[in-house]
Scaffold this motif. Structure first.
Motif, PDB file in Angstrom:
ATOM      1  N   GLY A  26       0.795  -1.223   0.000  1.00  0.00           N
ATOM      2  CA  GLY A  26       0.000   0.000   0.000  1.00  0.00           C
ATOM      3  C   GLY A  26       0.827   1.271   0.000  1.00  0.00           C
ATOM      4  O   GLY A  26       0.281   2.367   0.102  1.00  0.00           O
ATOM      5  N   ASP A  27       2.157   1.113  -0.112  1.00  0.00           N
ATOM      6  CA  ASP A  27       3.089   2.240  -0.093  1.00  0.00           C
ATOM      7  C   ASP A  27       2.862   3.109   1.148  1.00  0.00           C
ATOM      8  O   ASP A  27       2.777   2.576   2.247  1.00  0.00           O
ATOM      9  N   ALA A  28       2.743   4.421   1.007  1.00  0.00           N
ATOM     10  CA  ALA A  28       2.651   5.325   2.156  1.00  0.00           C
ATOM     11  C   ALA A  28       1.405   5.065   3.008  1.00  0.00           C
ATOM     12  O   ALA A  28       1.432   5.228   4.221  1.00  0.00           O
ATOM     13  N   ALA A  29       0.311   4.642   2.382  1.00  0.00           N
ATOM     14  CA  ALA A  29      -0.933   4.401   3.123  1.00  0.00           C
ATOM     15  C   ALA A  29      -0.834   3.157   4.000  1.00  0.00           C
ATOM     16  O   ALA A  29      -1.488   3.058   5.032  1.00  0.00           O
ATOM     17  N   GLY A  30      -0.039   2.192   3.583  1.00  0.00           N
ATOM     18  CA  GLY A  30       0.082   0.948   4.335  1.00  0.00           C
ATOM     19  C   GLY A  30      -1.100   0.021   4.110  1.00  0.00           C
ATOM     20  O   GLY A  30      -1.799   0.095   3.109  1.00  0.00           O
ATOM     21  N   TRP A  31      -1.313  -0.869   5.061  1.00  0.00           N
ATOM     22  CA  TRP A  31      -2.384  -1.874   4.991  1.00  0.00           C
ATOM     23  C   TRP A  31      -3.548  -1.316   5.807  1.00  0.00           C
ATOM     24  O   TRP A  31      -3.538  -1.354   7.037  1.00  0.00           O
ATOM     25  N   ALA A  44      -0.482  -4.263  -6.459  1.00  0.00           N
ATOM     26  CA  ALA A  44       0.265  -5.507  -6.688  1.00  0.00           C
ATOM     27  C   ALA A  44       0.535  -5.735  -8.175  1.00  0.00           C
ATOM     28  O   ALA A  44       1.600  -6.236  -8.546  1.00  0.00           O
ATOM     29  N   ALA A  45      -0.405  -5.358  -9.027  1.00  0.00           N
ATOM     30  CA  ALA A  45      -0.244  -5.566 -10.470  1.00  0.00           C
ATOM     31  C   ALA A  45       0.896  -4.736 -11.048  1.00  0.00           C
ATOM     32  O   ALA A  45       1.462  -5.083 -12.083  1.00  0.00           O
ATOM     33  N   ASN A  46       1.260  -3.645 -10.379  1.00  0.00           N
ATOM     34  CA  ASN A  46       2.335  -2.780 -10.854  1.00  0.00           C
ATOM     35  C   ASN A  46       3.701  -3.128 -10.270  1.00  0.00           C
ATOM     36  O   ASN A  46       4.636  -2.341 -10.385  1.00  0.00           O
ATOM     37  N   LYS A  47       3.809  -4.280  -9.650  1.00  0.00           N
ATOM     38  CA  LYS A  47       5.070  -4.718  -9.047  1.00  0.00           C
ATOM     39  C   LYS A  47       5.519  -6.033  -9.685  1.00  0.00           C
ATOM     40  O   LYS A  47       4.708  -6.801 -10.176  1.00  0.00           O
ATOM     41  N   ILE A  48       6.819  -6.266  -9.657  1.00  0.00           N
ATOM     42  CA  ILE A  48       7.378  -7.548 -10.087  1.00  0.00           C
ATOM     43  C   ILE A  48       7.961  -8.197  -8.843  1.00  0.00           C
ATOM     44  O   ILE A  48       8.986  -7.767  -8.329  1.00  0.00           O
ATOM     45  N   PHE A  49       7.258  -9.200  -8.331  1.00  0.00           N
ATOM     46  CA  PHE A  49       7.687  -9.879  -7.121  1.00  0.00           C
ATOM     47  C   PHE A  49       8.536 -11.093  -7.482  1.00  0.00           C
ATOM     48  O   PHE A  49       8.224 -11.815  -8.419  1.00  0.00           O
ATOM     49  N   ARG A  50       9.597 -11.291  -6.711  1.00  0.00           N
ATOM     50  CA  ARG A  50      10.505 -12.415  -6.928  1.00  0.00           C
ATOM     51  C   ARG A  50      10.740 -13.143  -5.613  1.00  0.00           C
ATOM     52  O   ARG A  50      10.559 -12.582  -4.533  1.00  0.00           O
ATOM     53  N   VAL A  51      11.182 -14.386  -5.725  1.00  0.00           N
ATOM     54  CA  VAL A  51      11.522 -15.169  -4.542  1.00  0.00           C
ATOM     55  C   VAL A  51      12.594 -14.411  -3.756  1.00  0.00           C
ATOM     56  O   VAL A  51      13.556 -13.910  -4.328  1.00  0.00           O
ATOM     57  N   VAL A 119      -0.516 -11.536  -4.396  1.00  0.00           N
ATOM     58  CA  VAL A 119       0.886 -11.303  -4.744  1.00  0.00           C
ATOM     59  C   VAL A 119       1.325 -12.443  -5.659  1.00  0.00           C
ATOM     60  O   VAL A 119       1.369 -13.598  -5.238  1.00  0.00           O
ATOM     61  N   ARG A 120       1.628 -12.109  -6.903  1.00  0.00           N
ATOM     62  CA  ARG A 120       2.058 -13.104  -7.900  1.00  0.00           C
ATOM     63  C   ARG A 120       3.573 -13.054  -8.007  1.00  0.00           C
ATOM     64  O   ARG A 120       4.148 -12.044  -8.391  1.00  0.00           O
ATOM     65  N   VAL A 121       4.216 -14.186  -7.676  1.00  0.00           N
ATOM     66  CA  VAL A 121       5.675 -14.274  -7.696  1.00  0.00           C
ATOM     67  C   VAL A 121       6.094 -15.045  -8.943  1.00  0.00           C
ATOM     68  O   VAL A 121       5.636 -16.165  -9.179  1.00  0.00           O
ATOM     69  N   ALA A 156       5.883 -12.013 -19.795  1.00  0.00           N
ATOM     70  CA  ALA A 156       5.847 -10.567 -19.960  1.00  0.00           C
ATOM     71  C   ALA A 156       5.731  -9.942 -18.579  1.00  0.00           C
ATOM     72  O   ALA A 156       4.773 -10.188 -17.867  1.00  0.00           O
ATOM     73  N   PRO A 157       6.732  -9.151 -18.161  1.00  0.00           N
ATOM     74  CA  PRO A 157       6.695  -8.570 -16.818  1.00  0.00           C
ATOM     75  C   PRO A 157       5.726  -7.403 -16.717  1.00  0.00           C
ATOM     76  O   PRO A 157       5.380  -6.786 -17.719  1.00  0.00           O
ATOM     77  N   SER A 158       5.300  -7.147 -15.494  1.00  0.00           N
ATOM     78  CA  SER A 158       4.519  -5.941 -15.212  1.00  0.00           C
ATOM     79  C   SER A 158       5.450  -4.745 -15.339  1.00  0.00           C
ATOM     80  O   SER A 158       6.658  -4.908 -15.295  1.00  0.00           O
ATOM     81  N   PRO A 159       4.909  -3.548 -15.454  1.00  0.00           N
ATOM     82  CA  PRO A 159       5.788  -2.376 -15.527  1.00  0.00           C
ATOM     83  C   PRO A 159       6.690  -2.308 -14.297  1.00  0.00           C
ATOM     84  O   PRO A 159       6.249  -2.556 -13.185  1.00  0.00           O
TER      85      PRO A 159
END
Length: 193
Positions: A26-31, A44-51, A119-121, A156-159
């Protein structure tokens, strides 16, 4: 002198490879829910999550919590059977493997109003076939199935964003090449001294 230089380069190399992105959900707002109006799906869609990456959930523990749940429980906002529960108000969760991780807030009504995240890894795919070189000429035309190819599965990665840049730098091999080059320069300099 050689030992110190080698140790410094190897420490840099290890730190580069071990770097993980840290994402504050949630960035600055948090959860949270309500006035912050965070769209966790878009976040979450705008992030690239990795192990190895770390998710940080910051929230008021008297008003929220974090539950890791199954896909059916995520879809229905069912908080009765969590896989894991967190309630400290500042939870850091390390991503252990590829796949989907589903989190919801277990407080009544929060998940239903959007306080949930998928969260899609990414999986790491490697080439299936490695080319053996250029094919040798043959007297008769070879069937198409016999040609030498390399099969690579591409995702194809997210931005990308600022917090995913360190992982992108490491995973493209540039980090390893830079460290190896630096190591060779330091070793060469030690022999010249």
């Amino acid at each position: 002198m050689l030992f110190l230089s080698t140790t410094a380069v190897l420490s840099f190399f290890t730190a580069t490879l071990a770097a993980a992105a840290v994402y504050k959900v949630g960035d600055a707002a948090g959860w949270t829910i309500g006035s912050a109006n965070v769209d966790y799906h878009t976040w979450a869609a705008n992030k690239i999550f990795r192990v190895g990456d770390i998710l940080v959930f910051e929230y008021d523990r008297t008003q929220n919590n974090v539950l890791r749940v199954s896909l059916p429980d995520y879809r229905s906002c069912n908080a009765a059977n969590p896989i894991a529960a967190y309630s400290s108000g500042n939870d850091s969760i390390t991503i252990k493997g590829p796949g989907h991780y589903y989190y919801i807030c277990g407080f009544p009504g929060h998940c239903q109003t959007g306080q949930k995240i998928n969260v899609r890894v990414l999986k790491v795919y490697r080439p299936i076939d490695i080319p053996t070189g250029s094919p040798s000429p043959s007297p008769s035309p070879a069937p198409a199935a016999a040609s030498s190819t390399t099969s690579v599965r591409v995702i194809a990665p997210s931005p990308a964003n600022k917090s995913s840049a360190p992982s992108l730098f490491i995973n493209n091999g540039l980090g390893f090449g830079l460290c190896l080059t630096l190591f060779m320069i330091v070793i060469g300099a030690d022999y010249l001294l």
